[in-house]
Design a protein around this motif. Structure first.
Motif, PDB file in Angstrom:
ATOM      1  N   GLU A 179       0.829  -1.211   0.000  1.00 27.90           N
ATOM      2  CA  GLU A 179       0.000   0.000   0.000  1.00 27.90           C
ATOM      3  C   GLU A 179       0.860   1.257   0.000  1.00 27.90           C
ATOM      4  O   GLU A 179       0.639   2.192  -0.782  1.00 27.90           O
ATOM      5  CB  GLU A 179      -0.986  -0.027   1.170  1.00 27.90           C
ATOM      6  CG  GLU A 179      -2.113  -1.008   0.868  1.00 27.90           C
ATOM      7  CD  GLU A 179      -3.102  -1.206   2.011  1.00 27.90           C
ATOM      8  OE1 GLU A 179      -3.103  -0.397   2.972  1.00 27.90           O
ATOM      9  OE2 GLU A 179      -3.881  -2.171   1.922  1.00 27.90           O
ATOM     10  N   ALA A 180       1.883   1.282   0.872  1.00 30.29           N
ATOM     11  CA  ALA A 180       2.777   2.446   0.930  1.00 30.29           C
ATOM     12  C   ALA A 180       3.564   2.579  -0.380  1.00 30.29           C
ATOM     13  O   ALA A 180       3.820   3.693  -0.859  1.00 30.29           O
ATOM     14  CB  ALA A 180       3.737   2.315   2.108  1.00 30.29           C
ATOM     15  N   THR A 181       3.921   1.458  -0.971  1.00 32.23           N
ATOM     16  CA  THR A 181       4.704   1.499  -2.214  1.00 32.23           C
ATOM     17  C   THR A 181       3.874   2.075  -3.365  1.00 32.23           C
ATOM     18  O   THR A 181       4.361   2.898  -4.143  1.00 32.23           O
ATOM     19  CB  THR A 181       5.219   0.082  -2.572  1.00 32.23           C
ATOM     20  OG1 THR A 181       5.983  -0.392  -1.461  1.00 32.23           O
ATOM     21  CG2 THR A 181       6.086   0.090  -3.809  1.00 32.23           C
ATOM     22  N   THR A 182       2.600   1.678  -3.447  1.00 34.87           N
ATOM     23  CA  THR A 182       1.753   2.216  -4.519  1.00 34.87           C
ATOM     24  C   THR A 182       1.459   3.702  -4.288  1.00 34.87           C
ATOM     25  O   THR A 182       1.416   4.496  -5.234  1.00 34.87           O
ATOM     26  CB  THR A 182       0.422   1.434  -4.653  1.00 34.87           C
ATOM     27  OG1 THR A 182      -0.150   1.269  -3.352  1.00 34.87           O
ATOM     28  CG2 THR A 182       0.647   0.084  -5.284  1.00 34.87           C
ATOM     29  N   GLU A 183       1.293   4.092  -3.020  1.00 30.16           N
ATOM     30  CA  GLU A 183       1.062   5.509  -2.713  1.00 30.16           C
ATOM     31  C   GLU A 183       2.295   6.330  -3.112  1.00 30.16           C
ATOM     32  O   GLU A 183       2.180   7.390  -3.739  1.00 30.16           O
ATOM     33  CB  GLU A 183       0.762   5.667  -1.213  1.00 30.16           C
ATOM     34  CG  GLU A 183       0.825   7.084  -0.651  1.00 30.16           C
ATOM     35  CD  GLU A 183      -0.239   8.040  -1.193  1.00 30.16           C
ATOM     36  OE1 GLU A 183      -1.265   7.556  -1.695  1.00 30.16           O
ATOM     37  OE2 GLU A 183      -0.009   9.271  -1.132  1.00 30.16           O
ATOM     38  N   ALA A 184       3.494   5.815  -2.767  1.00 26.35           N
ATOM     39  CA  ALA A 184       4.732   6.538  -3.098  1.00 26.35           C
ATOM     40  C   ALA A 184       4.916   6.621  -4.621  1.00 26.35           C
ATOM     41  O   ALA A 184       5.346   7.647  -5.155  1.00 26.35           O
ATOM     42  CB  ALA A 184       5.933   5.845  -2.452  1.00 26.35           C
ATOM     43  N   TYR A 200       2.524   6.614  -6.872  1.00 26.78           N
ATOM     44  CA  TYR A 200       1.561   7.624  -7.343  1.00 26.78           C
ATOM     45  C   TYR A 200       2.123   9.036  -7.140  1.00 26.78           C
ATOM     46  O   TYR A 200       2.085   9.873  -8.045  1.00 26.78           O
ATOM     47  CB  TYR A 200       0.217   7.448  -6.625  1.00 26.78           C
ATOM     48  CG  TYR A 200      -0.615   8.710  -6.623  1.00 26.78           C
ATOM     49  CD1 TYR A 200      -1.061   9.268  -7.814  1.00 26.78           C
ATOM     50  CD2 TYR A 200      -0.910   9.362  -5.421  1.00 26.78           C
ATOM     51  CE1 TYR A 200      -1.786  10.448  -7.816  1.00 26.78           C
ATOM     52  CE2 TYR A 200      -1.626  10.538  -5.416  1.00 26.78           C
ATOM     53  CZ  TYR A 200      -2.059  11.084  -6.615  1.00 26.78           C
ATOM     54  OH  TYR A 200      -2.750  12.248  -6.614  1.00 26.78           O
ATOM     55  N   GLN A 201       2.683   9.284  -5.949  1.00 26.01           N
ATOM     56  CA  GLN A 201       3.242  10.625  -5.675  1.00 26.01           C
ATOM     57  C   GLN A 201       4.350  10.941  -6.684  1.00 26.01           C
ATOM     58  O   GLN A 201       4.460  12.068  -7.182  1.00 26.01           O
ATOM     59  CB  GLN A 201       3.804  10.708  -4.240  1.00 26.01           C
ATOM     60  CG  GLN A 201       2.764  10.546  -3.139  1.00 26.01           C
ATOM     61  CD  GLN A 201       1.729  11.681  -3.100  1.00 26.01           C
ATOM     62  OE1 GLN A 201       1.864  12.700  -3.775  1.00 26.01           O
ATOM     63  NE2 GLN A 201       0.667  11.484  -2.324  1.00 26.01           N
ATOM     64  N   ASN A 237       2.844  11.587 -10.060  1.00 27.64           N
ATOM     65  CA  ASN A 237       2.037  12.817 -10.048  1.00 27.64           C
ATOM     66  C   ASN A 237       2.915  14.060 -10.206  1.00 27.64           C
ATOM     67  O   ASN A 237       2.414  15.155 -10.426  1.00 27.64           O
ATOM     68  CB  ASN A 237       1.215  12.880  -8.758  1.00 27.64           C
ATOM     69  CG  ASN A 237       0.061  13.875  -8.859  1.00 27.64           C
ATOM     70  OD1 ASN A 237      -0.432  14.164  -9.957  1.00 27.64           O
ATOM     71  ND2 ASN A 237      -0.344  14.421  -7.724  1.00 27.64           N
TER      72      ASN A 237
END
Ligand code: IYR
Length: 225
Positions: free
Chosen positions: A23-28, A30-31, A34
């Protein structure tokens, strides 16, 4: 294709290094993605051929219809060739802006600040002309139907943009229309359709981009669970 002429090999589950979990890896990630913005003002700072080669190899890992890999990437750093592309692109764009584009289209482009001046084609260190192979040619010179070639080349182009952004390189997806002049300039056969020009380089020092916003998750997706 039968298993006889296309044997299967084992594909063990891939375990990328994710010290903080998925989850943290996909969020990072995305950032990180972006931060990508389409850039129209480039620095002439050089970019090595090895970098471009690695990013094109990454693009070549894209999925494609019937695994036909219907793409070709012509990477151009030669100043004369870039000048020729700029001149041809500007000629096409003059027609686009003066006569071809509808008032609605021009209105939609207004916030992006685009015009007929394509200086970036000469300033940026690389221009990658992307071709879609509309059909293949077999050993006997016969045409081979290609399936979903537009979708396939779009996927590869997205992966190329991602690979370049991953090391801080900016891109501009540019589609002068028509782009027929690219076949001759890039020495490409007529089964290859010019698909897109990708301008590649670092942004110039004082580079500005329009203050656009991306659609929220709830505007681009829905879930049925
Ligand atoms: N090809 C023209 C116009 C253009 C069209 C779209 I859709 C854009 O997102 C940006 C530009 C040009 O490059 O100026």
């Amino acid at each position: 294709m039968s298993e006889d002429n296309h044997p299967y090999i084992k594909y063990p589950r891939y375990h990328p290094d994710m010290p903080n979990g998925a989850e943290a890896t996909t969020e990072a990630f995305y950032q990180h993605m972006n931060q990508r913005r389409t850039v129209r003002h480039y620095s002439p700072e050089p970019v090595s051929r090895a970098i471009i080669e690695n990013c094109i190899k990454t693009a070549g890992t894209a999925p494609s219809g019937a695994h036909q890999q219907p793409w070709h990437f012509c990477a151009i750093s030669n100043p004369q060739a870039k000048q020729t592309i700029r001149q041809a692109a500007e000629k096409e764009e003059q027609e686009f802006y003066a006569t071809k584009a509808s008032p609605e289209w021009l209105k939609a482009l207004d916030p992006l600040g685009t015009d007929t001046n394509k200086q970036f084609i000469e300033t940026a260190p690389w221009v990658i002309a992307i071709f879609a192979k509309k059909y293949g040619i077999d050993e006997n010179g016969n045409k081979v139907k290609h399936y979903y070639f537009n979708e396939s080349v779009g996927l590869a182009t997205g992966m190329l943009i991602t690979a370049l952004h991953n090391i801080g390189l900016s891109t501009l997806t540019h589609t002068p229309s028509p782009m027929g002049f690219l076949n001759q300039l890039c020495n490409r056969p007529k089964n290859e359709k010019p698909y897109m020009l990708l301008i590649v380089g670092y942004p110039e020092d004082q580079c500005q981009v329009p203050d656009i916003k991306r659609l929220d998750l709830n505007k681009i997706s829905n879930f049925i669970e």
